[in-house]
Structure formats: C-alpha cells, structure tokens
Design a protein around this motif. Structure first.
Motif, PDB file in Angstrom:
ATOM      1  N   ARG A   3       0.829  -1.198   0.000  1.00 54.79           N
ATOM      2  CA  ARG A   3       0.000   0.000   0.000  1.00 54.79           C
ATOM      3  C   ARG A   3       0.876   1.266   0.000  1.00 54.79           C
ATOM      4  NH1 ARG A   3      -4.969   0.118   3.953  1.00 54.79           N
ATOM      5  NH2 ARG A   3      -5.531  -1.520   2.518  1.00 54.79           N
ATOM      6  N   VAL A   4       1.969   1.241   0.762  1.00 55.12           N
ATOM      7  CA  VAL A   4       2.878   2.389   0.802  1.00 55.12           C
ATOM      8  C   VAL A   4       3.537   2.589  -0.552  1.00 55.12           C
ATOM      9  CG1 VAL A   4       5.008   3.269   1.836  1.00 55.12           C
ATOM     10  CG2 VAL A   4       3.278   2.175   3.276  1.00 55.12           C
ATOM     11  N   MET A   5       3.956   1.518  -1.176  1.00 54.95           N
ATOM     12  CA  MET A   5       4.568   1.616  -2.497  1.00 54.95           C
ATOM     13  C   MET A   5       3.563   2.129  -3.532  1.00 54.95           C
ATOM     14  SD  MET A   5       7.064  -1.741  -2.544  1.00 54.95           S
ATOM     15  CE  MET A   5       7.062  -1.790  -4.296  1.00 54.95           C
ATOM     16  N   ALA A   6       2.319   1.658  -3.442  1.00 63.34           N
ATOM     17  CA  ALA A   6       1.290   2.115  -4.371  1.00 63.34           C
ATOM     18  C   ALA A   6       1.024   3.610  -4.193  1.00 63.34           C
ATOM     19  CB  ALA A   6       0.009   1.317  -4.180  1.00 63.34           C
ATOM     20  N   CYS A   7       0.988   4.075  -2.945  1.00 60.26           N
ATOM     21  CA  CYS A   7       0.787   5.505  -2.681  1.00 60.26           C
ATOM     22  C   CYS A   7       1.968   6.329  -3.198  1.00 60.26           C
ATOM     23  CB  CYS A   7       0.588   5.761  -1.188  1.00 60.26           C
ATOM     24  SG  CYS A   7      -1.014   5.214  -0.600  1.00 60.26           S
ATOM     25  N   GLY A   8       3.179   5.826  -3.014  1.00 55.55           N
ATOM     26  CA  GLY A   8       4.363   6.520  -3.517  1.00 55.55           C
ATOM     27  C   GLY A   8       4.345   6.620  -5.035  1.00 55.55           C
ATOM     28  N   MET A   9       3.976   5.555  -5.711  1.00 56.23           N
ATOM     29  CA  MET A   9       3.890   5.573  -7.170  1.00 56.23           C
ATOM     30  C   MET A   9       2.787   6.527  -7.643  1.00 56.23           C
ATOM     31  SD  MET A   9       6.310   3.790  -8.313  1.00 56.23           S
ATOM     32  CE  MET A   9       5.870   3.509  -9.998  1.00 56.23           C
ATOM     33  N   LEU A  10       1.695   6.593  -6.896  1.00 55.97           N
ATOM     34  CA  LEU A  10       0.607   7.497  -7.244  1.00 55.97           C
ATOM     35  C   LEU A  10       1.046   8.951  -7.125  1.00 55.97           C
ATOM     36  CD1 LEU A  10      -2.380   7.721  -8.017  1.00 55.97           C
ATOM     37  CD2 LEU A  10      -2.898   7.808  -5.582  1.00 55.97           C
ATOM     38  N   VAL A  11       1.769   9.269  -6.058  1.00 59.09           N
ATOM     39  CA  VAL A  11       2.259  10.637  -5.873  1.00 59.09           C
ATOM     40  C   VAL A  11       3.237  11.006  -6.979  1.00 59.09           C
ATOM     41  CG1 VAL A  11       3.690  12.095  -4.377  1.00 59.09           C
ATOM     42  CG2 VAL A  11       1.849  10.738  -3.399  1.00 59.09           C
ATOM     43  N   LEU A  12       4.142  10.105  -7.322  1.00 61.18           N
ATOM     44  CA  LEU A  12       5.091  10.382  -8.399  1.00 61.18           C
ATOM     45  C   LEU A  12       4.394  10.490  -9.752  1.00 61.18           C
ATOM     46  CD1 LEU A  12       8.115   8.116  -7.442  1.00 61.18           C
ATOM     47  CD2 LEU A  12       7.970  10.601  -7.322  1.00 61.18           C
ATOM     48  N   GLY A  13       3.378   9.679  -9.950  1.00 58.01           N
ATOM     49  CA  GLY A  13       2.657   9.698 -11.212  1.00 58.01           C
ATOM     50  C   GLY A  13       1.795  10.928 -11.391  1.00 58.01           C
ATOM     51  N   LEU A  14       1.327  11.505 -10.299  1.00 60.41           N
ATOM     52  CA  LEU A  14       0.466  12.683 -10.381  1.00 60.41           C
ATOM     53  C   LEU A  14       1.244  13.990 -10.443  1.00 60.41           C
ATOM     54  CD1 LEU A  14      -2.401  11.735  -7.923  1.00 60.41           C
ATOM     55  CD2 LEU A  14      -2.434  11.722 -10.415  1.00 60.41           C
ATOM     56  N   SER A  15       2.526  13.937 -10.151  1.00 65.34           N
ATOM     57  CA  SER A  15       3.314  15.168 -10.233  1.00 65.34           C
ATOM     58  C   SER A  15       3.535  15.489 -11.704  1.00 65.34           C
ATOM     59  CB  SER A  15       4.647  15.011  -9.504  1.00 65.34           C
ATOM     60  OG  SER A  15       5.417  14.015 -10.133  1.00 65.34           O
TER      61      SER A  15
END
Length: 109
Positions: A3-15
C-alpha cells in the motif's frame, strides 16, 4: 508495504511538469536565449524575465521547470524551485527604421 509503495507511485505519477508558453506571432530573429532562475517559497516569488537585447519585442517565450528541478525542489522542501526561461527575439518589421524600437511604455517581459 504494498500500500505504501502504491501511494508513492501514485504521488510520483500525479506530479506534473510546469510549462508556460507565449507566442506573439512575430517572425523569429536568431536563436533562442536561455536563462535559469529560481522561484522561492513554494512559488510565492517568481523570477522576472527581461529581454532587453530584443529591440523589437519577442517572438516566443517558454518558462518551464528543468528535469532536475524536481530534485532540487524536493531536497529544499519546496523553498527553491528552479525555472528555465527560453525566448526568441522578434524580427524587425518591414518598413521600420533600425533606430525605432519597442516603446518605453511597454513593460519589459
């Protein structure tokens, strides 16, 4: 952990990338000039672009964040954000003498 990795990827993807472009329609005169400046305090202060060498105005202006700008922004916790400005001067209009230039009443870019 997943879940933490998915959230990190989401933040990087939305920037996203920051880019602003202005096109005046005037014919270009010469090659682009580039300057790198900084915006401070999460974008509260921005650099002022002056193109004093452009006697007849500008043809185009692009302001964007360079690829390494995200690293600097994260490392300084948003206090410093590099911005790169690229502009091209406009060509002298036909029928205008070389002594004439942009009127002083027009603010610099």
């Amino acid at each position: 952990m997943l879940r933490v990795m998915a959230c990190g990827m989401l933040v990087l993807g939305l920037s996203g990338c920051f880019r602003t472009s202005v096109r005046t329609g005037a014919p270009r005169d010469g090659l682009p000039a580039t300057r790198t400046e900084v915006s401070l305090f999460f974008g509260l202060t921005t650099p002022h672009v002056t193109a004093s060498e452009c006697r007849h105005g500008v043809s185009r202006v692009d302001v964007f964040s360079p690829w390494w700008g995200a690293l600097v922004t994260v490392a300084t916790v948003g206090l410093v954000m590099p911005l790169r400005t690229e502009y091209v001067c406009a060509e002298m209009p036909h029928g205008v003498s070389p002594e004439q230039q942009v009127p002083a009443s027009i603010a610099p870019l």
